[in-house]
Design a protein around this motif. Structure first.
Motif, PDB file in Angstrom:
ATOM      1  N   GLY A 155       8.729   2.075   3.991  1.00  0.00           N
ATOM      2  CA  GLY A 155       9.704   3.089   3.646  1.00  0.00           C
ATOM      3  C   GLY A 155       9.019   4.289   3.040  1.00  0.00           C
ATOM      4  O   GLY A 155       7.792   4.378   3.009  1.00  0.00           O
ATOM      5  N   TRP A 156       9.831   5.183   2.534  1.00  0.00           N
ATOM      6  CA  TRP A 156       9.289   6.375   1.881  1.00  0.00           C
ATOM      7  C   TRP A 156      10.302   6.910   0.892  1.00  0.00           C
ATOM      8  O   TRP A 156      11.484   6.613   0.983  1.00  0.00           O
ATOM      9  N   HIS A 157       9.806   7.680  -0.059  1.00  0.00           N
ATOM     10  CA  HIS A 157      10.669   8.366  -1.011  1.00  0.00           C
ATOM     11  C   HIS A 157       9.917   9.561  -1.586  1.00  0.00           C
ATOM     12  O   HIS A 157       8.688   9.580  -1.629  1.00  0.00           O
ATOM     13  N   ASP A 158      10.684  10.555  -1.966  1.00  0.00           N
ATOM     14  CA  ASP A 158      10.112  11.722  -2.612  1.00  0.00           C
ATOM     15  C   ASP A 158      10.045  11.480  -4.111  1.00  0.00           C
ATOM     16  O   ASP A 158      10.871  10.761  -4.681  1.00  0.00           O
ATOM     17  N   THR A 159       9.042  12.086  -4.734  1.00  0.00           N
ATOM     18  CA  THR A 159       8.873  12.051  -6.178  1.00  0.00           C
ATOM     19  C   THR A 159       8.707  13.493  -6.651  1.00  0.00           C
ATOM     20  O   THR A 159       8.497  14.385  -5.817  1.00  0.00           O
ATOM     21  N   PRO A 160       8.764  13.744  -7.930  1.00  0.00           N
ATOM     22  CA  PRO A 160       8.520  15.114  -8.398  1.00  0.00           C
ATOM     23  C   PRO A 160       7.143  15.649  -7.975  1.00  0.00           C
ATOM     24  O   PRO A 160       6.968  16.844  -7.781  1.00  0.00           O
ATOM     25  N   ALA A 161       6.173  14.761  -7.787  1.00  0.00           N
ATOM     26  CA  ALA A 161       4.816  15.178  -7.414  1.00  0.00           C
ATOM     27  C   ALA A 161       4.603  15.264  -5.901  1.00  0.00           C
ATOM     28  O   ALA A 161       3.599  15.797  -5.452  1.00  0.00           O
ATOM     29  N   PRO A 182       9.228  11.726   7.027  1.00  0.00           N
ATOM     30  CA  PRO A 182       8.832  10.590   7.859  1.00  0.00           C
ATOM     31  C   PRO A 182      10.015  10.051   8.654  1.00  0.00           C
ATOM     32  O   PRO A 182      11.082   9.777   8.100  1.00  0.00           O
ATOM     33  N   SER A 183       9.844   9.934   9.952  1.00  0.00           N
ATOM     34  CA  SER A 183      10.892   9.351  10.803  1.00  0.00           C
ATOM     35  C   SER A 183      10.255   8.813  12.070  1.00  0.00           C
ATOM     36  O   SER A 183       9.241   9.328  12.546  1.00  0.00           O
ATOM     37  N   LEU A 184      10.883   7.771  12.594  1.00  0.00           N
ATOM     38  CA  LEU A 184      10.432   7.199  13.858  1.00  0.00           C
ATOM     39  C   LEU A 184      10.873   8.106  14.991  1.00  0.00           C
ATOM     40  O   LEU A 184      12.025   8.545  15.030  1.00  0.00           O
ATOM     41  N   ARG A 185       9.969   8.364  15.906  1.00  0.00           N
ATOM     42  CA  ARG A 185      10.313   9.175  17.063  1.00  0.00           C
ATOM     43  C   ARG A 185      10.995   8.298  18.102  1.00  0.00           C
ATOM     44  O   ARG A 185      10.509   7.221  18.437  1.00  0.00           O
ATOM     45  N   ILE A 221       0.845  -1.190   0.000  1.00  0.00           N
ATOM     46  CA  ILE A 221       0.000   0.000   0.000  1.00  0.00           C
ATOM     47  C   ILE A 221       0.879   1.237   0.000  1.00  0.00           C
ATOM     48  O   ILE A 221       1.798   1.365   0.815  1.00  0.00           O
ATOM     49  N   ASP A 222       0.593   2.138  -0.941  1.00  0.00           N
ATOM     50  CA  ASP A 222       1.244   3.439  -1.034  1.00  0.00           C
ATOM     51  C   ASP A 222       0.262   4.500  -0.574  1.00  0.00           C
ATOM     52  O   ASP A 222      -0.906   4.492  -0.994  1.00  0.00           O
ATOM     53  N   VAL A 223       0.741   5.442   0.235  1.00  0.00           N
ATOM     54  CA  VAL A 223      -0.005   6.655   0.554  1.00  0.00           C
ATOM     55  C   VAL A 223       0.826   7.800  -0.005  1.00  0.00           C
ATOM     56  O   VAL A 223       1.976   7.982   0.390  1.00  0.00           O
ATOM     57  N   ILE A 224       0.243   8.524  -0.951  1.00  0.00           N
ATOM     58  CA  ILE A 224       0.980   9.557  -1.679  1.00  0.00           C
ATOM     59  C   ILE A 224       0.384  10.916  -1.326  1.00  0.00           C
ATOM     60  O   ILE A 224      -0.833  11.106  -1.411  1.00  0.00           O
ATOM     61  N   ASP A 225       1.257  11.841  -0.931  1.00  0.00           N
ATOM     62  CA  ASP A 225       0.809  13.197  -0.608  1.00  0.00           C
ATOM     63  C   ASP A 225       1.710  14.212  -1.304  1.00  0.00           C
ATOM     64  O   ASP A 225       2.619  13.833  -2.043  1.00  0.00           O
ATOM     65  N   TRP A 254       5.075   3.991   2.024  1.00  0.00           N
ATOM     66  CA  TRP A 254       4.517   2.695   1.662  1.00  0.00           C
ATOM     67  C   TRP A 254       4.760   1.678   2.777  1.00  0.00           C
ATOM     68  O   TRP A 254       5.648   1.844   3.600  1.00  0.00           O
ATOM     69  N   PHE A 255       3.943   0.637   2.756  1.00  0.00           N
ATOM     70  CA  PHE A 255       4.196  -0.504   3.640  1.00  0.00           C
ATOM     71  C   PHE A 255       3.755  -1.767   2.945  1.00  0.00           C
ATOM     72  O   PHE A 255       2.971  -1.743   1.990  1.00  0.00           O
ATOM     73  N   GLN A 256       4.304  -2.869   3.447  1.00  0.00           N
ATOM     74  CA  GLN A 256       3.935  -4.188   2.946  1.00  0.00           C
ATOM     75  C   GLN A 256       3.553  -5.081   4.105  1.00  0.00           C
ATOM     76  O   GLN A 256       4.112  -4.978   5.195  1.00  0.00           O
TER      77      GLN A 256
END
Length: 136
Positions: free
Chosen positions: A119-125, A92-95, A80-84, A130-132
């Motif tokens: 994990g996470w990554h930046d895109t141009p948008a 995104p980081s663990l506290r 599952i991807d959550v895109i914003d 995401w998680f699995q």
């Protein structure tokens, strides 16, 4: 967004907190139709990530902001991807000070504890978090 093998669906939601239950319901309907065994875990994690996207990204701060959710099932692994829209101030980081009894700040901690990978990554948008969940 690009099509993913095993794509169950992708939805778009306004960048507001009222979208959290809508995104959860959308994913629940997809997973119910697919008969996925880990729906409860997936719904919890989607709720946390959509809430984070609304609270901490430009999707929740800009008029007309959107959050996208993409759900795929590939060889028994739910992805599952959550895109914003992302945010230069928040990554995104663990506290380190996460407390199990805390009412806030546990979203990524829960993702880290429950997901088989994330994990996470930046895109141009914007940004993709995401998680699995590996099928049982």
């Amino acid at each position: 967004m690009t099509m993913t093998p095993g794509l169950l669906g992708q939805g778009e939601f306004p960048g507001e907190l009222s979208s959290v239950p809508k995104a959860r319901r959308y994913v629940r309907d997809l997973l119910d139709a697919a008969g996925h065994a880990q729906a409860d875990d997936a719904l919890l994690l989607v709720s946390e990530l959509v809430a984070n996207a609304v609270r901490h990204s430009d999707s929740g701060r800009r008029p007309g902001g959107q959050v996208h959710v993409a759900v795929a099932n590939c060889d028994g692994t739910l992805h599952i991807d959550v895109i914003d829209a992302g945010s230069p101030e928040h990554r995104p980081s663990l506290r380190a000070d996460t407390c199990i009894g805390s009412c806030t700040g546990r979203g990524l901690w829960l993702v880290d504890e429950i997901a088989s990978a994330w994990g996470w990554h930046d895109t141009p948008a914007g940004r993709v978090v995401w998680f699995q969940l590996t099928g049982q």
